[in-house]
Design a protein around this motif. Structure first.
Motif, PDB file in Angstrom:
ATOM      1  N   ALA A   4       0.840  -1.190   0.000  1.00 22.01           N
ATOM      2  CA  ALA A   4       0.000   0.000   0.000  1.00 22.01           C
ATOM      3  C   ALA A   4       0.879   1.245   0.000  1.00 22.01           C
ATOM      4  N   ARG A   5       0.447   2.234  -0.752  1.00 21.26           N
ATOM      5  CA  ARG A   5       1.196   3.487  -0.786  1.00 21.26           C
ATOM      6  C   ARG A   5       0.223   4.648  -0.670  1.00 21.26           C
ATOM      7  N   TYR A   6       0.629   5.635   0.098  1.00 19.72           N
ATOM      8  CA  TYR A   6      -0.197   6.813   0.318  1.00 19.72           C
ATOM      9  C   TYR A   6       0.341   7.962  -0.528  1.00 19.72           C
ATOM     10  N   ASN A   7      -0.546   8.593  -1.286  1.00 17.40           N
ATOM     11  CA  ASN A   7      -0.168   9.724  -2.120  1.00 17.40           C
ATOM     12  C   ASN A   7      -0.876  10.984  -1.640  1.00 17.40           C
ATOM     13  N   ALA A   8      -0.134  12.049  -1.499  1.00 16.01           N
ATOM     14  CA  ALA A   8      -0.724  13.337  -1.146  1.00 16.01           C
ATOM     15  C   ALA A   8      -0.186  14.406  -2.072  1.00 16.01           C
ATOM     16  N   ASP A  90      -3.555   2.786  -5.958  1.00 16.73           N
ATOM     17  CA  ASP A  90      -2.222   3.293  -5.625  1.00 16.73           C
ATOM     18  C   ASP A  90      -1.786   4.441  -6.531  1.00 16.73           C
ATOM     19  N   LYS A  91      -2.590   4.758  -7.561  1.00  8.72           N
ATOM     20  CA  LYS A  91      -2.304   5.892  -8.444  1.00  8.72           C
ATOM     21  C   LYS A  91      -3.015   7.165  -7.981  1.00  8.72           C
ATOM     22  N   TRP A  92      -4.026   7.020  -7.123  1.00  4.08           N
ATOM     23  CA  TRP A  92      -4.838   8.170  -6.729  1.00  4.08           C
ATOM     24  C   TRP A  92      -4.087   9.100  -5.784  1.00  4.08           C
ATOM     25  N   PHE A  93      -4.595  10.338  -5.679  1.00  5.07           N
ATOM     26  CA  PHE A  93      -4.243  11.184  -4.541  1.00  5.07           C
ATOM     27  C   PHE A  93      -5.168  10.770  -3.406  1.00  5.07           C
ATOM     28  N   TYR A 123     -12.199  13.856  -4.342  1.00  3.39           N
ATOM     29  CA  TYR A 123     -11.010  13.888  -3.508  1.00  3.39           C
ATOM     30  C   TYR A 123     -11.336  14.518  -2.166  1.00  3.39           C
ATOM     31  N   LYS A 124     -10.666  14.035  -1.121  1.00  2.00           N
ATOM     32  CA  LYS A 124     -10.770  14.626   0.208  1.00  2.00           C
ATOM     33  C   LYS A 124      -9.767  15.776   0.281  1.00  2.00           C
ATOM     34  N   PHE A 187      -6.402   8.595   4.052  1.00  2.62           N
ATOM     35  CA  PHE A 187      -6.078   7.392   3.279  1.00  2.62           C
ATOM     36  C   PHE A 187      -7.293   6.464   3.193  1.00  2.62           C
ATOM     37  N   PHE A 188      -7.946   6.254   4.324  1.00  2.85           N
ATOM     38  CA  PHE A 188      -9.106   5.360   4.348  1.00  2.85           C
ATOM     39  C   PHE A 188     -10.353   6.048   3.797  1.00  2.85           C
ATOM     40  N   ASP A 189     -10.495   7.338   4.073  1.00  2.00           N
ATOM     41  CA  ASP A 189     -11.652   8.069   3.538  1.00  2.00           C
ATOM     42  C   ASP A 189     -11.638   8.106   2.019  1.00  2.00           C
TER      43      ASP A 189
END
Length: 210
Positions: A4-8, A90-93, A123-124, A187-189
């Protein structure tokens, strides 16, 4: 199994402190900062690191300024195409942090327009009030009230990203832990917001193939 990867993405006008915020979150100087001319080149630039054990990719966007709005929005549309629900998660913001300088003491129409553009794309968005050490608490609270009146339910986090020597002394940094907490919640939202759309897209494409 894929990790899992988090993108911001860090967004905002030129000079509001986006690069300083990235350096603050990262813990060292990985993004260029400066006074006057923009220091981040056109586009959205990835910076990889770990946040409490979670692989993170922070995208530093070039600053919006007078005369660049059309090109900036075109770049944003290109990012949306690359990170739509037709792409895996994993491509999303997973977070959009929109920076507004508290010291500016006002919110511009383009700020609200871009925030709502991200929200329309599912997007959040959280607003980061940067350089909060430069304004009285009542000014900061008025900015928050104005933002919440224009974008209902938006999260707003007050931050000071740099220790700066002023006439009143040295300002202390604050807000990092709140940004990190918001990042994990986002990330979860983001999955809750976008996974149903992703499933619908994949199912529709499979039906067409059949």
């Amino acid at each position: 199994m894929k990790e899992a990867r988090y993108n911001a993405v860090i967004v905002g006008q030129t000079g509001v402190g986006k690069s300083s915020l990235i350096n603050y979150l990262y813990g060292t100087n990985v993004a260029k900062t400066g006074v006057g001319k923009p220091v981040t080149q056109n586009g959205f630039h990835p910076i990889n690191f770990e946040l409490n054990g979670l692989p993170v990719c922070l995208f530093d966007s070039w600053g919006l300024e007078v005369g660049s709005y059309t090109q900036w929005m075109a770049d944003l549309e290109q990012e949306f195409k690359q990170r739509g629900v037709n792409e895996p998660a994993d491509k999303w913001f997973h977070s959009v942090f929109y920076c507004i300088q508290a010291g500016g003491a006002r919110i511009q129409n383009c700020d609200i327009e871009i925030i709502k553009k991200f929200i329309d794309e599912n997007y959040k968005v959280s607003v980061i009030l940067t350089k909060c050490d430069q304004v009285p608490l009542d000014v900061e609270n008025e900015l928050k009230k104005e933002l919440q009146s224009q974008v209902k339910g938006i999260s707003i986090i007050s931050v000071c990203s740099e220790e700066v020597k002023t006439r009143a002394g040295i300002s202390e940094t604050f807000g990092k832990e709140l940004v990190e907490k918001q990042a994990f919640n986002d990330f979860f939202d983001s999955l809750i917001l976008r996974l149903p759309l992703r499933c619908k897209k994949v199912s529709t494409d499979r039906l067409k193939e059949w």
